[in-house]
Scaffold this motif. Structure first.
Motif, PDB file in Angstrom:
ATOM      1  N   ALA A 126       2.173   8.941  -6.118  1.00  0.00           N
ATOM      2  CA  ALA A 126       2.329  10.374  -5.805  1.00  0.00           C
ATOM      3  C   ALA A 126       3.529  10.950  -6.566  1.00  0.00           C
ATOM      4  O   ALA A 126       3.480  12.085  -7.051  1.00  0.00           O
ATOM      5  CB  ALA A 126       2.508  10.565  -4.299  1.00  0.00           C
ATOM      6  N   CYS A 143      -5.482   3.206  -7.422  1.00  0.00           N
ATOM      7  CA  CYS A 143      -4.859   4.204  -8.297  1.00  0.00           C
ATOM      8  C   CYS A 143      -4.073   3.569  -9.431  1.00  0.00           C
ATOM      9  O   CYS A 143      -3.607   4.269 -10.328  1.00  0.00           O
ATOM     10  CB  CYS A 143      -3.920   5.107  -7.498  1.00  0.00           C
ATOM     11  N   PHE A 174      -6.125  10.190  -3.704  1.00  0.00           N
ATOM     12  CA  PHE A 174      -6.044   9.538  -2.390  1.00  0.00           C
ATOM     13  C   PHE A 174      -7.252   9.873  -1.514  1.00  0.00           C
ATOM     14  O   PHE A 174      -7.516   9.188  -0.534  1.00  0.00           O
ATOM     15  CB  PHE A 174      -4.770   9.939  -1.641  1.00  0.00           C
ATOM     16  N   HIS A 175      -7.971  10.944  -1.881  1.00  0.00           N
ATOM     17  CA  HIS A 175      -9.173  11.293  -1.102  1.00  0.00           C
ATOM     18  C   HIS A 175     -10.398  10.499  -1.556  1.00  0.00           C
ATOM     19  O   HIS A 175     -11.424  10.520  -0.886  1.00  0.00           O
ATOM     20  CB  HIS A 175      -9.459  12.795  -1.200  1.00  0.00           C
ATOM     21  N   CYS A 210       1.803  10.353   1.968  1.00  0.00           N
ATOM     22  CA  CYS A 210       1.712   8.886   1.887  1.00  0.00           C
ATOM     23  C   CYS A 210       1.985   8.210   3.223  1.00  0.00           C
ATOM     24  O   CYS A 210       2.059   6.972   3.283  1.00  0.00           O
ATOM     25  CB  CYS A 210       2.718   8.356   0.855  1.00  0.00           C
ATOM     26  N   ASN A 247      -6.944  15.196  -5.825  1.00  0.00           N
ATOM     27  CA  ASN A 247      -6.096  14.182  -5.206  1.00  0.00           C
ATOM     28  C   ASN A 247      -6.835  12.827  -5.082  1.00  0.00           C
ATOM     29  O   ASN A 247      -7.705  12.671  -4.241  1.00  0.00           O
ATOM     30  CB  ASN A 247      -5.678  14.667  -3.814  1.00  0.00           C
ATOM     31  N   LEU A 276      -2.696   8.601   5.514  1.00  0.00           N
ATOM     32  CA  LEU A 276      -3.605   7.778   4.698  1.00  0.00           C
ATOM     33  C   LEU A 276      -4.684   7.131   5.566  1.00  0.00           C
ATOM     34  O   LEU A 276      -5.851   7.090   5.207  1.00  0.00           O
ATOM     35  CB  LEU A 276      -2.822   6.705   3.938  1.00  0.00           C
ATOM     36  N   PRO A 328      -4.860   3.576  -2.189  1.00  0.00           N
ATOM     37  CA  PRO A 328      -3.782   3.584  -3.182  1.00  0.00           C
ATOM     38  C   PRO A 328      -3.873   2.416  -4.175  1.00  0.00           C
ATOM     39  O   PRO A 328      -3.518   2.556  -5.344  1.00  0.00           O
ATOM     40  CB  PRO A 328      -2.508   3.495  -2.330  1.00  0.00           C
ATOM     41  N   ALA A 354       1.354   4.025  -2.957  1.00  0.00           N
ATOM     42  CA  ALA A 354       1.042   5.434  -2.689  1.00  0.00           C
ATOM     43  C   ALA A 354       2.235   6.321  -3.067  1.00  0.00           C
ATOM     44  O   ALA A 354       2.080   7.313  -3.792  1.00  0.00           O
ATOM     45  CB  ALA A 354       0.683   5.618  -1.214  1.00  0.00           C
ATOM     46  N   VAL A 407      -1.362  15.495  -7.847  1.00  0.00           N
ATOM     47  CA  VAL A 407      -1.596  15.011  -6.478  1.00  0.00           C
ATOM     48  C   VAL A 407      -1.062  15.982  -5.422  1.00  0.00           C
ATOM     49  O   VAL A 407      -1.704  16.216  -4.408  1.00  0.00           O
ATOM     50  CB  VAL A 407      -0.953  13.613  -6.302  1.00  0.00           C
ATOM     51  N   THR A 437       0.847  -1.205   0.000  1.00  0.00           N
ATOM     52  CA  THR A 437       0.000   0.000   0.000  1.00  0.00           C
ATOM     53  C   THR A 437       0.881   1.254   0.000  1.00  0.00           C
ATOM     54  O   THR A 437       0.641   2.215  -0.741  1.00  0.00           O
ATOM     55  CB  THR A 437      -0.898   0.014   1.262  1.00  0.00           C
ATOM     56  N   ASN A 484     -10.458   6.014   3.632  1.00  0.00           N
ATOM     57  CA  ASN A 484      -9.804   4.826   4.182  1.00  0.00           C
ATOM     58  C   ASN A 484     -10.375   4.398   5.531  1.00  0.00           C
ATOM     59  O   ASN A 484     -10.058   3.322   6.037  1.00  0.00           O
ATOM     60  CB  ASN A 484      -8.290   5.053   4.269  1.00  0.00           C
TER      61      ASN A 484
END
Ligand code: PAP
Length: 324
Positions: A81, A107, A99-100, A254, A97, A259, A104, A77, A88, A73, A265
């Motif tokens: 990134a 992605c 990640f929101h 990251c 972004n 995260l 990861p 990430a 990002v 993970t 998450n």
């Protein structure tokens, strides 16, 4: 046409002879043995076989490889990134972004699950496949591999599988049983030591093409390894970016804490409505080095270290982490 039909028959023959065994696995499925490793199920073996036959890597592709629970993970990430830092990190907005909105894992594609519909701007592909089973065409691409002390890898896997089983109202495996299975190599994508050795030996032969990382070393100096990763992938930071603190921003973005605390998450799910649906929070537990000390008895630790020494004897790889 005839040769295609022969190949399909041939593949069916291969798949029908594979050994299945109860082991340390997702959702208490039987493991399936393929090319010397245990796979989580027949569907993954089938897709692996088809990737081995058909997948055409581009020379610009970068493969992020790992055995489960070794830092996948985090590596995903950081790598994502790095390659997409203009959106990002630079943009700074939540909307830009990814990640929101996703784990990861969401992605980038996973070779043995799905590599169709790739984003042309993203050269990253992840896989848990062992080195010896990678498709032929990957041999021209860069590979990053991350590994971790087997004791922490096991503890992480045990908790992950136990929580996963509980979330589906299944009986979680007992720690002692899980330990025995992991030590016997009967865990998904195991034997763990063979997985690590495959990439380690390959990295010695082709150091320019294969970057071999250790979770513990990355934890100790995340900025150093983020720069190293970026350079290796062909996305090195400019002096200007370094002065603006880009490396630190990526490391912070990251980080385990950051995260783990993102809404997606805490509450989100990956593989929604599919057979592999899981809560994102399962991928964030402790994020620490040597958490095994809280879960394994001294005898268990000694036993696993003994296996590690035996398996790695003759190689100069040290997988055991010692406090500095
Ligand atoms: P996967 O193979 O299922 O994707 P993977 O990410 O390799 O799992 O491993 C999960 C471990 O990485 C967990 O370790 P733990 O159980 O010992 O806590 C998880 O907490 C840890 N982890 C997840 N994200 C990060 C991160 N950003 N930084 C450091 N560790 C992380």
């Amino acid at each position: 046409m005839e040769s295609k039909r022969n190949q399909i028959c041939n593949d069916e023959d291969i798949l029908s002879t594979l050994e299945k065994r109860a082991g340390l696995n997702l959702f208490n499925h039987d493991l399936v043995e393929y090319q010397g490793f245990w796979y989580p199920d027949m569907a993954v073996v089938t897709r692996t076989l088809s990737a081995q036959r058909q997948f055409q890597a581009q020379s610009s592709d970068v493969f992020l490889c790992s055995a489960p629970k070794t830092g996948t993970t985090w590596l995903k990430a950081l790598s994502f990134a790095i390659v997409s830092r203009t959106t990002v990190v630079d943009d700074g907005s939540t909307a830009a972004n990814p990640f929101h909105s996703k784990l990861p894992h969401g992605c980038l594609p996973l070779l043995e699950i799905s590599v169709t519909n790739r984003d042309p701007n993203n050269p990253l592909i992840a896989t848990h496949l062992p080195f010896s089973s990678l498709p032929e065409s990957v041999s021209g691409c860069r590979i990053v591999y991350v590994c971790r002390d087997p004791k922490d890898t096991f503890v992480s896997m045990y908790h992950f599988l136990a929580k996963l089983a509980t979330s589906r109202n299944m009986e979680p495996v007992h720690l002692d049983k899980a330990f025995e299975l992991f030590c016997n190599g009967e865990s998904f994508y195991g034997p763990y030591w063979d997985h690590v050795l495959g990439y380690w030996n390959a990295s010695l032969e082709q150091p320019d093409r294969i970057l071999f990382l250790k979770y513990e070393e990355m934890m100790e100096d995340a900025c150093f390894y983020t720069k190293k990763l970026a350079e290796f992938m062909g996305y090195g930071f400019t002096l200007e970016e370094e002065k603006k603190g880009m490396v630190e921003k990526i490391v912070e973005m990251c980080s385990f804490e950051n995260l783990r605390n993102l809404e997606v998450n805490k509450d989100g799910k990956v593989g929604k409505n599919g057979p592999w649906e899981m809560k994102n929070n399962l991928f964030f537990r402790e994020g620490r080095i040597r958490d095994w000390e809280n879960h394994l008895t001294p005898d268990m630790a000694k036993h696993m270290d003994f296996i590690t020494h035996s398996k790695l004897s003759g190689s100069d790889l040290n997988l055991l982490y010692h406090k500095k």
